[in-house]
Write an enzyme that holds these catalytic residues in place. Structure first.
Site, PDB file in Angstrom:
ATOM      1  N   HIS A  91     -13.314 -45.000  -8.754  1.00 47.39           N
ATOM      2  CA  HIS A  91     -12.347 -43.413  -7.746  1.00 47.39           C
ATOM      3  C   HIS A  91     -12.687 -43.782  -6.461  1.00 47.39           C
ATOM      4  CE1 HIS A  91     -13.645 -41.323 -12.277  1.00 47.39           C
ATOM      5  NE2 HIS A  91     -12.549 -41.422 -11.688  1.00 47.39           N
ATOM      6  N   CYS A 113     -10.947 -48.582  -7.691  1.00 46.21           N
ATOM      7  CA  CYS A 113      -9.118 -48.608  -7.865  1.00 46.21           C
ATOM      8  C   CYS A 113      -8.294 -49.713  -6.442  1.00 46.21           C
ATOM      9  CB  CYS A 113      -8.512 -47.953  -8.633  1.00 46.21           C
ATOM     10  SG  CYS A 113      -6.724 -48.634  -8.785  1.00 46.21           S
ATOM     11  N   GLU A 143     -12.965 -39.027  -5.279  1.00 43.47           N
ATOM     12  CA  GLU A 143     -11.535 -39.632  -4.864  1.00 43.47           C
ATOM     13  C   GLU A 143     -11.556 -39.610  -3.603  1.00 43.47           C
ATOM     14  OE1 GLU A 143      -7.021 -40.724  -4.874  1.00 43.47           O
ATOM     15  OE2 GLU A 143      -7.458 -41.158  -6.927  1.00 43.47           O
ATOM     16  N   THR A 181      -4.385 -39.955  -6.108  1.00 47.88           N
ATOM     17  CA  THR A 181      -3.753 -40.555  -6.438  1.00 47.88           C
ATOM     18  C   THR A 181      -3.459 -40.206  -7.820  1.00 47.88           C
ATOM     19  OG1 THR A 181      -5.231 -42.340  -7.370  1.00 47.88           O
ATOM     20  CG2 THR A 181      -4.668 -42.968  -5.514  1.00 47.88           C
ATOM     21  N   CYS A 211      -0.087 -43.174  -7.694  1.00 44.29           N
ATOM     22  CA  CYS A 211      -0.182 -44.378  -8.297  1.00 44.29           C
ATOM     23  C   CYS A 211       0.379 -44.685  -9.457  1.00 44.29           C
ATOM     24  CB  CYS A 211      -1.395 -44.868  -8.786  1.00 44.29           C
ATOM     25  SG  CYS A 211      -2.169 -44.637 -10.965  1.00 44.29           S
ATOM     26  N   SER A 240      -8.946 -36.017 -14.118  1.00 40.56           N
ATOM     27  CA  SER A 240      -7.117 -35.276 -13.641  1.00 40.56           C
ATOM     28  C   SER A 240      -6.229 -35.424 -13.842  1.00 40.56           C
ATOM     29  CB  SER A 240      -7.363 -35.325 -11.602  1.00 40.56           C
ATOM     30  OG  SER A 240      -5.974 -35.209 -10.799  1.00 40.56           O
TER      31      SER A 240
END
Length: 335
Positions: A91, A113, A143, A181, A211, A240
């Site tokens: 994250h 990521c 994140e 994302t 994403c 999430s």
């Protein structure tokens, strides 16, 4: 399915009408796979313990498995002994966390990521151009905290359209937006539309922040929801993207939808009167957990699942550079 005598079992009329639809794609995305493999290879290379700041990915089964191998999950770097190895989760983390790790002389492996890293770069670029940045996301999510930490004086969080009237910016002509994302595509677009109504000159990020895997899994759920009496999402409550899949399913026409960590959390009452069950999983879920859900359904008279393909995924991310360097050095030393 057959009896012990080899005679095919005759399906009841009720069972003959049943079906199971399985979303494809589902489960691990490239970023999650990279993060999990990073911890596994770090344990193989350095031995235990290898510390991990926060959950490497949001799935309790993955975390438990890595703990059994010697990973130690911590909330903050203060819990990591000086000089030890620590992995940053998929994250992402803020620059402040990187600074703290350097001060405490920790060996760090950054498993963020690459798609989250892209959002961090966008935040820095917009901040360098002196824009006010509206970050669409959920308060408290790792994140969001990591991205906001890249330019805290420029970024304000917007959780949804209800927050838009309260936004205060320095110059309405210099406003940009970014997003977490793993959000619902539709909900994010709704929020962006509300922001743009207030700030017509709103600047978009150079590419989609949500994403590819999140979008693909939401698209796949839409494909299998309209006919579903029940849609089961396999994923943890703090994931999430898994939570969003339940919402997407209901919006797309599923009569009922529930999230479970694994098959043990399925309530058999959910199956009463259900002909079509659809199944998917969040981006941090091992396929074995999905197979357990399918076995659960099979044991209750539901047929083998039919995969419904809506997208193909082939993206692979390389391991973090710090780990690649050490793996290469170890291979050279043993050759």
């Amino acid at each position: 399915m057959s009896t012990d005598l080899g005679t095919p079992r005759v399906l009841s009329a009720d069972e003959a009408e049943r079906s199971v639809l399985l979303a494809a794609p589902r489960g691990y995305c490239a970023g999650v796979d990279r993060a999990v493999v990073t911890v596994e290879k770090a344990l193989d290379l350095y031995g235990s313990p290898v510390y991990v700041r926060k959950q490497i990915v949001h799935n309790k089964h993955v975390v438990a498995d890595l703990e059994s191998r010697g990973a130690v999950f911590v909330e903050e770097l203060s819990e990591v002994p000086a000089g030890e190895t620590v992995v940053f989760s998929a994250h992402g983390v803020s620059p402040e966390v990187h600074r703290e790790a350097e001060e405490r002389q920790l060996k760090t492996i950054d498993a963020t990521c690459p798609l989250v890293t892209k959002v961090h770069h966008e935040a820095k670029r917009f901040a360098a151009d002196d824009y006010d940045i509206l970050l669409i996301g959920h308060a408290g999510h790792e994140e969001v905290e990591g991205t906001a930490g890249e330019a805290p004086e420029h970024i304000q969080l917007v959780e949804g359209p209800a927050d838009v009237p309260g936004i205060v910016v320095r110059d309405p002509a210099r406003v940009a937006w970014l997003s977490q994302t793993t959000l619902s595509v539709d909900e994010t677009l709704e929020t962006v539309a509300a922001i743009r109504e207030r700030f017509p000159l709103l600047l978009d990020p150079p590419s989609d922040d949500i994403c590819y895997a999140t979008q693909n899994r939401q698209l796949a759920v839409k494909e299998i929801s309209s006919e579903a009496d029940l849609l089961i999402v396999v994923g943890s409550g703090n994931s999430s993207n898994s939570v969003r899949l339940v919402e997407v399913a209901l919006e797309a026409g599923a009569k009922a939808s529930y999230r479970v960590d694994d098959a043990s959390e399925i309530d058999e009452a959910w199956l009463e009167g259900v002909k079509t069950v659809s199944v998917t999983s969040g981006a941090s879920v091992p396929e074995s957990l999905v197979e357990e859900v399918l076995d659960y359904l099979s044991a209750r008279g539901y047929p083998d699942a039919k995969a419904v393909h809506s997208a193909e995924e082939s993206l692979i991310f390389s391991l973090p550079k710090e780990l690649r360097r050490d793996l290469k050095a170890a291979a050279k030393a043993t050759s």
